[in-house]
Motif scaffolding. Structure first.
Motif, PDB file in Angstrom:
ATOM      1  N   TYR A   7     -17.282   9.322 -50.265  1.00  0.00           N
ATOM      2  CA  TYR A   7     -18.590   9.501 -49.631  1.00  0.00           C
ATOM      3  C   TYR A   7     -19.275  10.710 -50.258  1.00  0.00           C
ATOM      4  N   GLY A 101     -27.257   6.877 -48.029  1.00  0.00           N
ATOM      5  CA  GLY A 101     -25.956   6.216 -48.139  1.00  0.00           C
ATOM      6  C   GLY A 101     -24.865   6.954 -47.391  1.00  0.00           C
ATOM      7  N   ARG A 102     -23.653   6.437 -47.479  1.00  0.00           N
ATOM      8  CA  ARG A 102     -22.532   6.996 -46.738  1.00  0.00           C
ATOM      9  C   ARG A 102     -22.313   8.476 -47.064  1.00  0.00           C
ATOM     10  N   ALA A 118     -24.535   8.588 -35.330  1.00  0.00           N
ATOM     11  CA  ALA A 118     -23.503   8.535 -36.372  1.00  0.00           C
ATOM     12  C   ALA A 118     -22.307   7.714 -35.898  1.00  0.00           C
ATOM     13  N   GLU A 119     -21.678   7.016 -36.831  1.00  0.00           N
ATOM     14  CA  GLU A 119     -20.537   6.160 -36.484  1.00  0.00           C
ATOM     15  C   GLU A 119     -19.357   6.972 -35.968  1.00  0.00           C
ATOM     16  N   ALA A 197     -11.790   8.109 -39.358  1.00  0.00           N
ATOM     17  CA  ALA A 197     -12.860   7.411 -40.076  1.00  0.00           C
ATOM     18  C   ALA A 197     -12.464   5.989 -40.426  1.00  0.00           C
ATOM     19  N   CYS A 198     -11.172   5.775 -40.665  1.00  0.00           N
ATOM     20  CA  CYS A 198     -10.698   4.444 -41.039  1.00  0.00           C
ATOM     21  C   CYS A 198     -10.272   3.624 -39.821  1.00  0.00           C
TER      22      CYS A 198
END
Length: 201
Positions: A7, A101-102, A118-119, A197-198
């Protein structure tokens, strides 16, 4: 973490420090909000990525990265960043960068103000003493002579200023993952964040 996820990365605190460099260079009085805002209105910020993965902060095309952690900037950045109009300018720029972008973006108001949708939101915390030890180590590595007690006092002062300001006060977002890093190494923090994050945290 950004490098491992491939990222982009932006430390928004460095943008406020860069603005503080510009304010000081322009000799705008730190107690004069109008003068400091006048300086900030004319600034353009850019992030330059290098082949080694590091980034530089440019203000109006000038690389100010080497000055961002200077003690003079430490003493004055909270005063500059507390000004509502300066925060508006910074937030606008930060959102523009995020749209490209990311990105892994860090700062004291990312989850609450800059990117409330935000995710993943993470609020890293540690005692003032732990953070002072880390900052003191940074100064030592840069051959900057400063007493640990001064570093600790400055961190406590900034926390008080940032937590009590009316605009974008320092606090975790309601849906943020709060992680105490006192007893964690850098590698442990990065791995924990990567897992979050994953979707494995």
């Amino acid at each position: 973490m950004a490098q491992r996820l491939r990222y982009r990365f932006l430390d928004t605190g460095m943008m406020y420090r860069a603005a503080t460099v510009a304010v000081i260079d322009a000799k705008a009085p730190i107690n004069d909000q109008a003068a400091m805002t006048h300086v900030a209105e004319k600034l353009r910020f850019d992030v330059e990525k290098h082949q080694d993965g590091n980034e530089s902060i440019l203000v109006n095309g000038q690389d100010v990265t080497s000055r961002l952690l200077d003690q003079e900037i430490d003493r004055n950045v909270s005063s500059v960043s507390a000004i509502p109009r300066i925060r508006e300018i910074m937030v606008r720029e930060q959102r523009r960068i995020a749209r490209e972008g990311r990105i892994v973006m860090i700062g004291r108001d990312i989850g609450t103000v800059v990117l409330p949708d935000a995710e993943l939101k993470v609020f890293l915390t540690a005692t003032p003493e732990t953070r002072a030890q880390r900052r003191y180590r940074d100064f030592t590595l840069r051959a900057i002579k400063v007493a640990y007690s001064e570093v600790l006092a400055e961190i406590r002062r900034r926390d008080e200023l940032d937590s009590s300001r009316q605009v974008s006060p320092l606090r975790p977002a309601d849906d943020a993952e709060v992680i105490n890093t006192d007893d964690m190494t850098l590698e442990q923090v990065v791995e924990h964040l990567k897992a979050l994050a994953c979707g494995n945290g």
